[in-house]
Write a protein that holds these residues in place. Sequence first.
Motif, mmCIF file in Angstrom:
data_model
loop_
_atom_site.group_PDB
_atom_site.id
_atom_site.type_symbol
_atom_site.label_atom_id
_atom_site.label_comp_id
_atom_site.label_asym_id
_atom_site.label_seq_id
_atom_site.Cartn_x
_atom_site.Cartn_y
_atom_site.Cartn_z
ATOM 1 N N ARG A 1 104.132 104.844 67.875
ATOM 2 C CA ARG A 1 105.120 105.852 67.468
ATOM 3 C C ARG A 1 106.024 105.367 66.349
ATOM 4 N NH1 ARG A 1 107.455 106.856 73.355
ATOM 5 N NH2 ARG A 1 106.745 104.690 73.485
ATOM 6 N N ARG B 1 102.289 99.039 79.338
ATOM 7 C CA ARG B 1 103.453 98.196 79.614
ATOM 8 C C ARG B 1 103.409 97.692 81.049
ATOM 9 N NH1 ARG B 1 108.266 98.569 81.873
ATOM 10 N NH2 ARG B 1 110.111 97.543 80.975
ATOM 11 N N ASP C 1 112.464 95.129 77.630
ATOM 12 C CA ASP C 1 111.590 95.457 76.501
ATOM 13 C C ASP C 1 111.909 94.586 75.285
ATOM 14 O OD1 ASP C 1 110.502 97.650 77.910
ATOM 15 O OD2 ASP C 1 112.063 99.005 77.154
ATOM 16 N N ARG D 1 113.924 96.515 72.708
ATOM 17 C CA ARG D 1 115.370 96.828 72.850
ATOM 18 C C ARG D 1 116.142 95.649 72.273
ATOM 19 N NH1 ARG D 1 116.412 101.476 76.080
ATOM 20 N NH2 ARG D 1 114.522 101.988 77.200
ATOM 21 N N ALA E 1 116.770 105.886 81.775
ATOM 22 C CA ALA E 1 116.531 104.493 82.165
ATOM 23 C C ALA E 1 116.463 103.598 80.935
ATOM 24 C CB ALA E 1 115.234 104.395 82.944
ATOM 25 N N GLN E 2 117.132 102.461 81.024
ATOM 26 C CA GLN E 2 117.023 101.441 79.993
ATOM 27 C C GLN E 2 116.430 100.183 80.638
ATOM 28 O OE1 GLN E 2 121.062 100.944 78.468
ATOM 29 N NE2 GLN E 2 120.838 102.731 77.135
ATOM 30 N N THR E 3 116.474 99.103 79.914
ATOM 31 C CA THR E 3 116.189 97.791 80.484
ATOM 32 C C THR E 3 117.336 96.883 80.048
ATOM 33 O OG1 THR E 3 114.911 96.951 78.578
ATOM 34 C CG2 THR E 3 113.688 98.171 80.287
ATOM 35 N N GLN F 1 115.641 95.761 83.854
ATOM 36 C CA GLN F 1 115.514 96.281 85.209
ATOM 37 C C GLN F 1 115.283 95.058 86.093
ATOM 38 O OE1 GLN F 1 112.980 99.707 85.558
ATOM 39 N NE2 GLN F 1 113.953 100.717 83.801
ATOM 40 N N THR G 1 105.890 104.036 83.982
ATOM 41 C CA THR G 1 106.550 103.690 82.716
ATOM 42 C C THR G 1 107.734 102.739 82.860
ATOM 43 O OG1 THR G 1 107.849 105.734 82.829
ATOM 44 C CG2 THR G 1 105.840 105.773 81.484
ATOM 45 N N ASP G 2 108.209 102.500 84.065
ATOM 46 C CA ASP G 2 109.213 101.446 84.225
ATOM 47 C C ASP G 2 109.106 100.838 85.620
ATOM 48 O OD1 ASP G 2 110.495 103.360 85.827
ATOM 49 O OD2 ASP G 2 112.462 103.097 84.882
ATOM 50 N N LYS H 1 115.865 101.800 72.707
ATOM 51 C CA LYS H 1 114.566 101.187 72.428
ATOM 52 C C LYS H 1 114.098 101.652 71.063
ATOM 53 C CE LYS H 1 111.021 102.495 75.000
ATOM 54 N NZ LYS H 1 110.090 103.209 74.107
HETATM 55 C C1 LIG Z 1 111.007 100.857 80.408
HETATM 56 C C2 LIG Z 1 111.620 101.879 79.503
HETATM 57 O O1 LIG Z 1 112.110 101.274 78.332
HETATM 58 C C3 LIG Z 1 112.797 102.512 80.217
HETATM 59 O O2 LIG Z 1 113.320 103.545 79.447
HETATM 60 C C4 LIG Z 1 110.642 102.946 79.102
HETATM 61 O O3 LIG Z 1 110.228 103.654 80.254
HETATM 62 C C5 LIG Z 1 109.447 102.438 78.351
HETATM 63 O O4 LIG Z 1 108.657 103.554 78.053
HETATM 64 P P1 LIG Z 1 107.473 103.573 77.015
HETATM 65 O O5 LIG Z 1 106.563 104.640 77.522
HETATM 66 O O6 LIG Z 1 106.859 102.204 77.048
HETATM 67 O O7 LIG Z 1 108.065 103.929 75.723
#
Ligand SMILES: C[C@](O)(CO)[C@H](O)COP(=O)(O)O
Length: 230
Positions: A21, A85, A111, A114, A166-168, A170, A189-190, A213
Amino acid sequence: MYSTEPPRLFALVPCAGVGERAGAGGPKQYARVAGRSLVAHTLAALAAVERLSGVMVVLSPGDAQFEQAAPGYTGWVERVGGATRAESVAQGLAALVDHGAQPHDWVLVHDAARCLLQPAWVDALIDACQDDEVGGLLALPVPDTLKQEAGGRVSATVERAGKWQAQTPQMFRLGLLRPALVQAGAAVTDEASAIEALGHAPKLVRGALENFKVTYPQDFELAERLLRTR
Ligand SMILES: C[C@](O)(CO)[C@H](O)COP(=O)(O)O
Ligand SMILES: Nc1ccn([C@@H]2O[C@H](COP(=O)(O)OP(=O)(O)OP(=O)(O)O)[C@@H](O)[C@H]2O)c(=O)n1
């Protein structure tokens, strides 16, 4: 349930994505902003968190860019990344076990992308979760009205009350997160989702808007501006 030895805290950094992306012409974690790669910024922030006993970076098996992108990094590096991921994190957890991590140790998954992470936010997460049964994550309450899209048009306005992004990092115990990810599968995804699927309720710890992110092309410029003005 867990050992009486004090638990250690490890950071696990999934860094094996392709950055589709972001359109950066390669994995976005190696793009440079404010003088160094995204992942180098991320690792510098984690290096400043004194309570971490170790940091592990998970790379793609064929990665040939990390060492140049993160000069001076002295933590663990494992080329065991997977197609998603979740797979990269699961493989990283297995590698942490090989390095001696115990089930009661905490793992903070963050991540690589981030890159605006601040040590104080990691410390806040640790403070909030280290005595918790389950663990938790940095997150932000959704501030805007939420729309459901269909074909480029609004199909519904979604109730936003009580919704958080949600962020990281985690933060969960290794002994809980590992089986949770196995059960949740590659598409989750997380980490919190995997823990939730086991019936637990991870703690929401308020993060920061700046802890976004880098995902889309325009995010690099924003990251650059924010990092340069710190
Ligand atoms: C883990 C994460 O950053 C929390 O917001 C997010 O879910 C990662 O998502 P992606 O699908 O790998 O972009
Ligand atoms: N198979 C994967 C996919 C992602 N990640 C990492 O997980 C973090 C968050 O993922 P995301 O932003 O989705 O990164 P990409 O997968 O690289 O981006 P895209 O989905 O746009 O391809 C990133 O640090 C990324 O390197 C990973 O380690 N292994």
